[in-house]
Design a protein around this motif. Structure first.
Motif, PDB file in Angstrom:
ATOM      1  N   GLU A 192       4.617 -36.425 -14.791  1.00 55.97           N
ATOM      2  CA  GLU A 192       5.980 -37.350 -14.970  1.00 55.97           C
ATOM      3  C   GLU A 192       5.729 -38.554 -13.777  1.00 55.97           C
ATOM      4  O   GLU A 192       6.387 -40.024 -15.091  1.00 55.97           O
ATOM      5  CB  GLU A 192       6.439 -36.007 -14.248  1.00 55.97           C
ATOM      6  N   HIS A 193       4.712 -38.886 -13.097  1.00 52.96           N
ATOM      7  CA  HIS A 193       4.913 -40.569 -12.812  1.00 52.96           C
ATOM      8  C   HIS A 193       3.300 -41.162 -12.592  1.00 52.96           C
ATOM      9  O   HIS A 193       3.643 -42.637 -13.051  1.00 52.96           O
ATOM     10  CB  HIS A 193       4.626 -40.367 -11.250  1.00 52.96           C
ATOM     11  N   HIS A 194       2.533 -40.823 -13.804  1.00 49.86           N
ATOM     12  CA  HIS A 194       1.664 -41.430 -13.648  1.00 49.86           C
ATOM     13  C   HIS A 194       0.944 -42.506 -11.994  1.00 49.86           C
ATOM     14  O   HIS A 194      -0.142 -42.700 -12.141  1.00 49.86           O
ATOM     15  CB  HIS A 194       1.441 -42.646 -14.647  1.00 49.86           C
ATOM     16  N   TYR A 195       1.685 -40.996 -11.401  1.00 48.49           N
ATOM     17  CA  TYR A 195       0.735 -41.483 -10.216  1.00 48.49           C
ATOM     18  C   TYR A 195       0.739 -40.401  -9.592  1.00 48.49           C
ATOM     19  O   TYR A 195       2.088 -39.477  -8.834  1.00 48.49           O
ATOM     20  CB  TYR A 195       1.096 -42.731  -9.704  1.00 48.49           C
ATOM     21  N   ALA A 196      -0.069 -39.781  -7.955  1.00 51.95           N
ATOM     22  CA  ALA A 196       0.038 -39.129  -7.092  1.00 51.95           C
ATOM     23  C   ALA A 196       0.111 -39.857  -5.714  1.00 51.95           C
ATOM     24  O   ALA A 196      -0.165 -40.916  -5.028  1.00 51.95           O
ATOM     25  CB  ALA A 196      -1.211 -38.320  -6.470  1.00 51.95           C
ATOM     26  N   GLU A 197       1.780 -39.565  -5.151  1.00 49.15           N
ATOM     27  CA  GLU A 197       2.482 -39.741  -3.561  1.00 49.15           C
ATOM     28  C   GLU A 197       1.768 -38.809  -2.895  1.00 49.15           C
ATOM     29  O   GLU A 197       2.355 -38.360  -2.537  1.00 49.15           O
ATOM     30  CB  GLU A 197       3.722 -40.660  -3.930  1.00 49.15           C
ATOM     31  N   GLY A 238       3.865 -41.955   1.605  1.00 49.79           N
ATOM     32  CA  GLY A 238       4.321 -42.910   0.913  1.00 49.79           C
ATOM     33  C   GLY A 238       2.776 -43.802  -0.200  1.00 49.79           C
ATOM     34  O   GLY A 238       3.212 -44.632  -0.596  1.00 49.79           O
ATOM     35  N   ARG A 239       1.746 -43.816   0.183  1.00 54.90           N
ATOM     36  CA  ARG A 239       0.636 -43.529  -0.577  1.00 54.90           C
ATOM     37  C   ARG A 239      -0.010 -43.454  -1.537  1.00 54.90           C
ATOM     38  O   ARG A 239       0.461 -42.288  -2.188  1.00 54.90           O
ATOM     39  CB  ARG A 239      -0.571 -43.614   0.660  1.00 54.90           C
ATOM     40  N   ARG A 240       0.118 -44.237  -2.568  1.00 48.94           N
ATOM     41  CA  ARG A 240       0.219 -44.092  -4.307  1.00 48.94           C
ATOM     42  C   ARG A 240      -1.565 -44.229  -4.582  1.00 48.94           C
ATOM     43  O   ARG A 240      -2.155 -44.916  -3.916  1.00 48.94           O
ATOM     44  CB  ARG A 240       0.954 -44.576  -5.231  1.00 48.94           C
ATOM     45  N   LEU A 241      -1.699 -42.846  -5.781  1.00 49.80           N
ATOM     46  CA  LEU A 241      -2.686 -43.803  -6.454  1.00 49.80           C
ATOM     47  C   LEU A 241      -2.505 -43.508  -7.744  1.00 49.80           C
ATOM     48  O   LEU A 241      -2.642 -42.023  -8.387  1.00 49.80           O
ATOM     49  CB  LEU A 241      -3.541 -42.248  -6.096  1.00 49.80           C
ATOM     50  N   TYR A 242      -3.119 -44.362  -8.731  1.00 49.34           N
ATOM     51  CA  TYR A 242      -2.277 -44.912  -9.952  1.00 49.34           C
ATOM     52  C   TYR A 242      -3.217 -43.774 -10.532  1.00 49.34           C
ATOM     53  O   TYR A 242      -4.457 -44.434 -10.934  1.00 49.34           O
ATOM     54  CB  TYR A 242      -1.851 -46.003 -10.238  1.00 49.34           C
ATOM     55  N   VAL A 284      -9.186 -35.347 -13.879  1.00 49.24           N
ATOM     56  CA  VAL A 284      -8.289 -36.400 -13.429  1.00 49.24           C
ATOM     57  C   VAL A 284      -7.606 -35.146 -12.521  1.00 49.24           C
ATOM     58  O   VAL A 284      -7.276 -35.351 -10.874  1.00 49.24           O
ATOM     59  CB  VAL A 284      -7.055 -37.025 -14.733  1.00 49.24           C
ATOM     60  N   TYR A 285      -7.279 -34.332 -12.703  1.00 53.41           N
ATOM     61  CA  TYR A 285      -6.397 -32.819 -12.061  1.00 53.41           C
ATOM     62  C   TYR A 285      -7.530 -32.888 -11.547  1.00 53.41           C
ATOM     63  O   TYR A 285      -6.716 -32.725 -10.337  1.00 53.41           O
ATOM     64  CB  TYR A 285      -6.023 -32.128 -12.949  1.00 53.41           C
ATOM     65  N   ARG A 286      -8.402 -32.763 -11.256  1.00 53.95           N
ATOM     66  CA  ARG A 286      -9.272 -32.568  -9.270  1.00 53.95           C
ATOM     67  C   ARG A 286      -8.830 -33.413  -8.421  1.00 53.95           C
ATOM     68  O   ARG A 286      -8.904 -33.473  -7.453  1.00 53.95           O
ATOM     69  CB  ARG A 286     -10.440 -32.089 -10.142  1.00 53.95           C
TER      70      ARG A 286
END
Length: 222
Positions: free
Chosen positions: A81-86, A90-94, A104-106
């Motif tokens: 949904e977002h193309h990043y994990a947060e 608040g830290r994000r990995l894009y 990618v999922y792993r």
């Protein structure tokens, strides 16, 4: 306890080696690792277990512990949904240009626990502890200690003996304070090692009394 699930043993009968194997298996299970990859990873650490044995260990853990598949689905939904994990800090990995798939999922499955503990150590450990050392040194008019190593989920510091307990108590109290993590109040208990080397000469699962702690300090060979 996790090793007891995996090896079908009473908790008190779990050996040190089985405890380590259980720990690695649990980490792998929460990252959707398969038996062949876990076997290869263990071999690098000197443990010989076949891919079939490793897969059986993973299956035994996942059969006992519910929610892993729900976690995987939640992670995939977040990144799709977002193309990043947060994470909760608040830290994000894009993943802006990545082609979505198992690899990618792993990475996403691993990102949440790894980043959470690193930020926990930074925000509740490293930063407030550094300031505490500076403030205490200013009040005492002399150096009291120093941070030596930030090792992901551990903080190694040196201290003058008379300040060791105060510094340790502050750090443990700060790290063990509860946080709201996705609607759940959680606290991580801290283990303490005391010594003149990285390995440590004395260890405790929880912070002992000042008397016990200082007796151990003065019993060290400096």
């Amino acid at each position: 306890e996790n090793a007891s699930y995996i090896f079908n043993l009473p908790t008190d009968d779990v050996t040190k080696e089985q405890r380590y194997l259980g720990k690695v298996t649990v980490h792998g299970a929460w990252r959707d690792m398969q038996g062949a990859r876990l076997s290869d990873s263990l071999m690098k650490d000197g443990y010989i277990r076949t891919p079939t044995e490793c897969q059986a260990d993973i299956n035994a853990y996942r059969k006992r512990v519910t929610g892993i598949e729900d976690y995987f689905r939640w992670c995939r939904r977040q990144v799709i949904e977002h193309h990043y994990a947060e994470n909760s800090w608040g830290r994000r990995l894009y993943f802006t240009y990545d082609r979505f798939g198992d690899e990618v999922y792993r990475r996403v499955y691993s990102y949440y626990p790894q980043s959470e503990i690193a930020d926990w150590m930074n925000q509740l450990g490293l930063v407030p502890f550094w300031w505490y050392i500076q403030d205490l040194a200013a009040r005492e008019g002399q150096p009291v200690g120093a941070i030596n190593v930030h090792a992901h989920d551990a903080l190694v510091f040196s201290a003058k003996p008379q300040y060791a307990y105060d510094l340790t108590k502050f750090l443990v109290t700060s790290l063990e304070q509860a946080r709201q993590l996705y609607g759940v109040s959680l606290s991580i208990p801290c283990e303490i090692k005391l010594g003149t080397s990285w390995k440590g000469d004395v260890s405790w699962k929880r912070l002992p009394s000042q008397a016990v702690f200082e007796k151990a300090v003065h019993g060290l060979k400096h």
